[in-house]
Design a protein around this motif. Structure first.
Motif, short mmCIF file in Angstrom:
data_model
loop_
_atom_site.label_atom_id
_atom_site.label_comp_id
_atom_site.label_asym_id
_atom_site.label_seq_id
_atom_site.Cartn_x
_atom_site.Cartn_y
_atom_site.Cartn_z
N TYR A 31 0.83 -1.20 0.00
CA TYR A 31 0.00 0.00 0.00
C TYR A 31 0.87 1.26 0.00
O TYR A 31 0.91 2.00 0.98
CB TYR A 31 -0.93 0.00 1.22
N THR A 56 -7.45 7.44 -0.82
CA THR A 56 -6.06 7.39 -1.26
C THR A 56 -5.15 7.27 -0.05
O THR A 56 -5.32 8.01 0.93
CB THR A 56 -5.71 8.67 -2.05
N VAL A 57 -4.19 6.36 -0.12
CA VAL A 57 -3.22 6.19 0.96
C VAL A 57 -2.26 7.38 0.96
O VAL A 57 -1.68 7.71 -0.07
CB VAL A 57 -2.43 4.87 0.80
N MET A 68 -5.16 7.71 5.60
CA MET A 68 -5.97 7.83 4.40
C MET A 68 -6.53 9.23 4.20
O MET A 68 -6.81 9.94 5.16
CB MET A 68 -7.17 6.86 4.51
N TRP A 70 -9.88 10.05 2.57
CA TRP A 70 -11.09 9.43 2.03
C TRP A 70 -11.77 10.38 1.07
O TRP A 70 -11.70 11.61 1.22
CB TRP A 70 -12.04 9.04 3.17
#
Length: 102
Positions: A31, A56-57, A68, A70
């Protein structure tokens, strides 16, 4: 436990309850910052992000949590082993190979 490709994988924990260095390095490779994730279930009783939310990380910290961004504007971290989620974008190598086929 942590799911990867529909398999459950035990997470080795240190005495303080955090994942071991090898597991954290594995999570960081799986990730990387910028990859996309879809949430299936979050184990936060007070204010969970709704199931089905994508994000999205930003980074993976030294405790193995995925920080994150979001799509709904929230910035709550994911905890592998407690939360259920999956990566929804293809790794860069797979995308490049698919683009090379003619």
């Amino acid at each position: 436990m942590w799911k990867t490709k529909n398999r459950k994988v035990l997470i080795r924990l240190r005495k303080d309850g955090t994942p071991c260095r090898e597991r954290i390095d594995f999570i960081k490779k799986q990730y990387p910052a910028g990859c996309r994730v879809e949430l299936h279930r979050m184990e936060d009783p007070w204010s969970p992000v709704p199931s089905g939310t994508k994000g999205t990380v930003l980074c993976v910290d030294d405790a193995g949590q995925l920080h994150m961004q979001w799509d709904n504007g929230r910035t709550m971290a994911l905890v592998p082993g407690a939360d259920s989620f999956s990566r929804i974008d293809a790794p860069a190598k797979k995308r490049e190979r698919a683009g090379d086929a003619r």
